[in-house]
Structures are given as structure tokens and as C-alpha cells.
Design an enzyme around this catalytic site. Structure first.
Site, mmCIF file in Angstrom:
data_model
loop_
_atom_site.group_PDB
_atom_site.id
_atom_site.type_symbol
_atom_site.label_atom_id
_atom_site.label_comp_id
_atom_site.label_asym_id
_atom_site.label_seq_id
_atom_site.Cartn_x
_atom_site.Cartn_y
_atom_site.Cartn_z
ATOM 1 N N HIS A 27 0.910 -1.327 0.145
ATOM 2 C CA HIS A 27 0.147 0.133 -0.063
ATOM 3 C C HIS A 27 1.006 1.330 -0.028
ATOM 4 C CE1 HIS A 27 0.993 -0.637 4.135
ATOM 5 N NE2 HIS A 27 0.736 0.572 4.501
ATOM 6 N N HIS A 85 1.274 4.041 2.194
ATOM 7 C CA HIS A 85 1.443 4.811 3.499
ATOM 8 C C HIS A 85 3.282 4.971 3.449
ATOM 9 C CE1 HIS A 85 -2.165 3.612 6.021
ATOM 10 N NE2 HIS A 85 -2.238 4.739 5.267
ATOM 11 N N ASP A 95 5.854 4.929 5.183
ATOM 12 C CA ASP A 95 6.697 3.875 5.748
ATOM 13 C C ASP A 95 7.024 2.587 4.676
ATOM 14 O OD1 ASP A 95 4.285 2.934 6.536
ATOM 15 O OD2 ASP A 95 4.984 2.050 8.215
ATOM 16 N N HIS A 150 -6.597 -3.340 5.776
ATOM 17 C CA HIS A 150 -6.006 -2.293 6.255
ATOM 18 C C HIS A 150 -7.045 -1.129 6.158
ATOM 19 C CE1 HIS A 150 -2.974 -0.196 8.442
ATOM 20 N NE2 HIS A 150 -2.443 0.378 7.187
#
Length: 308
Positions: free
Chosen positions: A61, A63, A65, A138
Site C-alpha cells: 500500500h 503509506h 513507511d 487495512h
């Protein structure tokens, strides 16, 4: 042979001894990367592995990080004189996200090919890899990955001779290629026995425990799974932010029975994940609290004497 290295095991923010999420696999001269968090390039350098052969980059995904290390990695690959195309895969929106990140890496000597996942389950075959992407749970669109190396059946010399397959075709047929010789078409199924057990690594992070993870991890050689929290009392936080505790990951492994499980994607507060492994191993004894740079060399199982 499949080499796997867990380059970074951190979630949310890097620590002095823990880079952000990333995993690399190598097979037959081709490398595959899953996620590219901050510090991926440093981790590669520390491991002594080159970024130049990376042919596929899969994102769980978007994000930060999990993708913030991408612009620098692409530039490094370009500086290493890579010219072959690179395949990038991930949830819908990948091309838009990468285009935004490339504002700081606008010129590359190789093309990028985008494959965006929109279905719950999709498959990609590229190079030596069979990549199965499966939707997990998520707070944004997120996928887990099963990376497999299939193994063809054993070459049957007697069958080849019996069907008058010319010897000059044997090598290519054994590699799974069909070909025509002197006007006759020969196919691998004419000379190969049943497909043998291959290799499989499953990688999932940033998700609640869902049955599809255990389904894909069933019988895998290695399951690399999020274990963001180990401390007592973090269960509600894991549910709220759609993450997994170390013990929840162990329960998934208990159902799937992979040969081994590595925990990863630790919260910055989880400074010593190994301290919580006693409870984890009660659920799944072959669980390990992975650290940055862990490597596994996976080899095909030897066939039993006399077996096909």
C-alpha cells in the site's frame, strides 16, 4: 534456489538499528522487491546486494513507511546503468503515486511498467516468479503477496526417446518451452513428469488477521508476517488501526503451518520483540522475531529415490 532478505523490519518510523519495511528476493539473476521504506538503499548496501537487477517492485500500500524510499532507489538503479524496464505493482492509484514521487527523480534511463490491482485476488507471472496478490484488511487498500517459484516435472528420457523427440530439443523442452523441429511441434508435456513442489514465500503486513492470509501461507516455505505489537493491552489499538499483534500472527501461522514464520513491521515502541516470543511460540513454535538483514536460502526439496 530462492534467496530472501528482510531488509527492514520497522513500521511508522526508522530507528537507528531498524530500517523501514522492505524485503528482497533473488532467483536466476532477477531480483524482486516488496515495499521500499526509508533506509532500503542503506540496507541493501549493508547486505552487499545490488539494486540493479531489481526487475519487479511490489507495494502492499502507499503509506510513507512502505514507499518513501522509492525515488532514491530508482535514481540509484539508473546510476548503475540499468536500461531494462522495471515492473511496479500495487493497489489502484500506483501510477499516480509514483508520478508524484518522481518529481524528485524525473529522469530515468529505463521505463517503468505499472500493474495496478483492483480485484481481491490477482496473479502476475514475470521472469522466474509467480506473484499472487491478495487483498487484506487495512484502513487503505492493501495487498499481501505470495511469491512462488514453480518447478517443472522431471525430464523422462524414455518418454522422449519413445516419442522420437530429437535430442537437440530436449534442453528447451526441459525449460518449459514448446518448439518446432523439422515441421513437428514438440511440447513440454510430452517429456516431463508431474510438476514438482516449488518454493513459496508469503509476505503480509498492515492488516488485521484475515483467513486469506492463512490460505495463501498454507505449506509455504516462509511466512513473513506483521507483528506490530507484542505488549499486553495493545489489542484494542491493533484493531483500531487495522494492524496485527505478534500473537495474532502466530495464530494465523498455526492454521497455515508454513515451515517457518518471521515477524516484522514492529511498532517503534516495540524495541525488543524477542522478549514476547514465549507466548508466540506456544501458538506456533517455528516463529521467529526477525531483525534487519535476516536472510534465508530456500532450495528445492530433493526427490526421494525412485520417486517421479
Amino acid at each position: 534456489m530462492l534467496d530472501v532478505c528482510l531488509l527492514g523490519t520497522g513500521g511508522m518510523m526508522p530507528l537507528p538499528y531498524r530500517w523501514l519495511t522492505s524485503m528482497m528476493a533473488r532467483c536466476e539473476g532477477s531480483s524482486l522487491l516488496i515495499d521500499c521504506g526509508e533506509g532500503t538503499q542503506v540496507a541493501l548496501k549493508e547486505k552487499g546486494w545490488s539494486p540493479k537487477p531489481i526487475d519487479v517492485i511490489c507495494f502492499t500500500h502507499y503509506h510513507a513507511d512502505h514507499i518513501s524510499g522509492l525515488p532514491g532507489l530508482l535514481l540509484t538503479m539508473g546510476n548503475a546503468e540499468r536500461t531494462e524496464p522495471v515492473v511496479l505493482t500495487g493497489p489502484k492509484g500506483l501510477e499516480r503515486v509514483v508520478a508524484a514521487l518522481r518529481c524528485i527523480a524525473p529522469e530515468l534511463p529505463f521505463p517503468l511498467r505499472f500493474i495496478e490491482w483492483e480485484e481481491g485476488r490477482q496473479q502476475l507471472r514475470t521472469g522466474p516468479y509467480v506473484i499472487d496478490a491478495f487483498r487484506v484488511n487495512h484502513n487503505v487498500a492493501c495487498y499481501g503477496y505470495a511469491v512462488s517459484i514453480p518447478r517443472a516435472g522431471r525430464f523422462d528420457v524414455e518418454r522422449a526417446k519413445g516419442q522420437k523427440v530429437p535430442m537437440k530439443a530436449w534442453s528447451r523442452l526441459q525449460k518449459g518451452e514448446a518448439l518446432e523441429v523439422d515441421g513437428v511441434t514438440y511440447t513440454p508435456d510430452m517429456v516431463l513428469g508431474p510438476e514438482r513442489k516449488g518454493l513459496k514465500v508469503v509476505y503480509c503486513t498492515d492488516t488485521r488477521p484475515v483467513p486469506v492470509i492463512a490460505e495463501y501461507a498454507r505449506g509455504a516455505d516462509l511466512l513473513i508476517c506483521e507483528g506490530m505489537y507484542g505488549e499486553e493491552g495493545k489489542e484494542a489499538k491493533a484493531r483500531e488501526y487495522k494492524h496485527m499483534t505478534m500473537y495474532e500472527a502466530a495464530q494465523l501461522a498455526q492454521k497455515a503451518q508454513p515451515k517457518e514464520m518471521w515477524l516484522t513491521h514492529y511498532s517503534p515502541s516495540l524495541t525488543r520483540p524477542e522478549e514476547f516470543m514465549e507466548k508466540v511460540r506456544k501458538a506456533f513454535p517455528r516463529a521467529k522475531a526477525a531483525r534487519d538483514g535476516w536472510t534465508a536460502e530456500l532450495a528445492f526439496a530433493e526427490e526421494e529415490a525412485g520417486a517421479e
